[in-house]
Design an enzyme around this catalytic site. Structure first.
Site, PDB file in Angstrom:
ATOM      1  N   ASP A 194      -0.100  -7.598   1.436  1.00 46.86           N
ATOM      2  CA  ASP A 194       0.879  -6.299   1.536  1.00 46.86           C
ATOM      3  C   ASP A 194       2.589  -5.681   1.874  1.00 46.86           C
ATOM      4  OD1 ASP A 194      -0.087  -3.907   1.656  1.00 46.86           O
ATOM      5  OD2 ASP A 194      -0.312  -3.837   3.520  1.00 46.86           O
TER       6      ASP A 194
ATOM      7  N   SER B 149       4.109   3.362   7.790  1.00 46.69           N
ATOM      8  CA  SER B 149       4.419   1.561   7.991  1.00 46.69           C
ATOM      9  C   SER B 149       5.308   1.227   6.255  1.00 46.69           C
ATOM     10  CB  SER B 149       3.110   2.217   6.586  1.00 46.69           C
ATOM     11  OG  SER B 149       1.771   1.630   7.013  1.00 46.69           O
TER      12      SER B 149
ATOM     13  N   HIS C 191       1.386  -1.041   0.177  1.00 47.45           N
ATOM     14  CA  HIS C 191      -0.052   0.268  -0.269  1.00 47.45           C
ATOM     15  C   HIS C 191       0.610   1.194  -0.079  1.00 47.45           C
ATOM     16  CE1 HIS C 191       0.647  -0.458   4.955  1.00 47.45           C
ATOM     17  NE2 HIS C 191      -0.035   0.915   4.284  1.00 47.45           N
TER      18      HIS C 191
END
Length: 467
Positions: A150, A224, A120
């Site tokens: 992911d 992230s 992402h």
């Protein structure tokens, strides 16, 4: 005056003599008194020795932090979008492309410039820039990505030998173990926070498809793709998500285990895609309530509700009603325990299950097989059709419905569509395999209807449009 002073001295001397005589001859001697310990005793240190001992035992993260900080990078994602219409666009009848920027983190995993991050973080990017801890920036290219886990793999061509982190075995990470989260939250580069592992095999989706490491180390937007490392500075996870009602950290964060991340990037580097192996069972975790409903005595383990035909589980003799207690000597208490362990494996890898069948324990080796099933929205679970399945319906291609969606099962059965029916077309694309079905949905626009062509249980072709 002298008389008064003499009187005071005599009085004081007499009092002292009287008190001394009482203490010496008349006061009872002290005795050792023993009392029962209270249910919740309070222990207080009598010196600073215990404090010093605990101080010396406190973990030292300085070396781990230094190594991780130099191997964690800042990732900038620039995407070009049409954006909202302005008055100028309305008058000119055109739209002006606008650049949108997102940021995240990444982890260098070898000296050649390979970087692991979240899918992402780099999704829909038109341009990717990676900035090292020494402030040098490089253009990055995407080697591959896997939306399911992911995880994505990037590559930069640096003019220097790059620092990197080594992988640890995330299966060996313990609840309560100290960890560091390293990343770039809020564009604050090279940020380190500490915490402990709060839980393992945590599923946030409710579908038993995820298996995160949960930690209380502070993680915020921008973290992230960053590193979760142990006290040795070894990589045990890729920070991916936070639990928050505000969008920022309020207590827990979640990381993809390093064993899963490592397997994904190795597949991408070797095969160009991810080789997902499956066990081939469906079921759920046992507890007192579910055990009572199922009529079993066990309250721990995974109850096997069904076995996929031609899967490794079926070939190994796993049956409905079996209870999986361990996988590769790792105790299994929830479905995410299985998901997490198998997520680090490939097709044809062998896992060892300890199962309980009718109260007896047995050990069964199972060879993981390629995933040939897919959950098609509104329909249910479909599988690659065998030649005999296609021959039965006089079809040249298609996938077989093996389990109808419970919510829509009555609708399909009322239209003579039952398990075994063959889907031959989705959104105008001929379907030869479950991969084709997935791609047909992936390329579908949000405003387009879902169009399905199938051969029903009576051998008749039917067309359906769903909005």
């Amino acid at each position: 005056m002298k008389k008064i002073l003499s009187l005071v001295l005599v009085s004081a001397l007499g009092g002292a003599l009287t008190l001394g005589a009482y203490k010496l001859f008349l006061e009872p001697k002290d005795k050792l008194v023993v009392t029962a310990a209270s249910a919740n005793p309070a222990f207080l240190p009598t010196s600073n020795v215990s404090n010093l001992a605990s101080l010396n035992a406190a973990p030292d993260f300085t070396i781990a932090a230094e190594n991780a900080v130099n191997a964690v990078v800042h990732v900038k994602n620039v995407s070009i979008s049409k954006g909202q219409l302005t008055l100028q666009d309305l008058f000119s009848g055109t739209t002006t492309p606008r650049a949108q920027m997102g940021t995240g983190s990444g982890v260098i995993i070898n000296t050649d410039g390979y970087i692991i991050t979240n899918n992402h973080v780099i999704n829909n990017s038109d341009e990717l820039t990676v900035t090292l801890n020494n402030n040098k920036s490089y253009k990055a290219k995407i080697i591959g990505s896997d939306p399911k886990t992911d995880i994505a793999l990037l590559k930069i061509d640096a003019d220097e030998e790059l620092p990197f982190v080594t992988f640890a075995d995330s299966d060996q990470a313990k609840i309560g173990e100290w960890v560091l989260a390293v990343g770039n939250p809020f564009n604050l580069t090279s940020t380190v926070t500490a915490g402990i592992i709060s839980a393992k095999a945590r599923d946030l989706s409710g579908t038993s498809s995820q298996s995160f490491i949960q930690t209380d180390a502070a993680v915020n937007p921008g973290n992230s793709g960053g590193a979760l490392v142990n006290s040795k500075g070894e990589l045990i996870g890729i920070n991916t998500a936070i639990s928050s009602q505000t969008g920022s950290y309020i207590g827990y964060s979640f990381a993809v285990p390093s064993n899963i991340a490592r397997r994904v990037i190795e597949d991408i580097m070797e095969y160009g895609n991810v080789q997902n192996g499956i066990l081939g069972i469906s079921g759920g975790a046992l507890n007192s309530e579910s055990a009572e409903k199922l009529g079993v005595n066990d309250t721990e383990g995974i109850y096997v509700d069904s076995v996929v035909e031609e899967s490794g589980a079926e070939k190994a003799g796993i049956k409905r009603g079996d209870i999986i207690k361990e996988i590769d000597n790792i105790k299994v208490s929830k479905f995410a325990d299985l998901t997490g362990h198998i997520g680090a494996k490939r097709v044809n890898d062998v896992v060892t299950l300890k199962i309980s069948r009718n109260g007896s324990l047995k050990t069964v080796p199972v060879t993981l097989t390629r995933n040939e099933t897919f959950v098609l929205p509104l329909v249910g679970q479909v599988k690659n059709a065998k030649k005999e399945d296609l021959k039965r319906f006089k079809a040249n291609y298609g996938v077989k419905i093996i389990q109808l969606d419970k919510k829509y099962a009555d609708y399909w059965k009322n239209n003579n569509v039952d398990e075994g029916a063959i889907i031959i077309n989705i959104n105008g694309i001929k379907i030869y395999s479950v991969d084709d079905a997935q791609n047909a949905l992936k390329n579908q626009s949000s405003y387009e209807p879902l169009r399905i062509e199938l051969i029903n249980s009576n051998g008749e072709k039917q067309h359906y449009n769903f909005r």
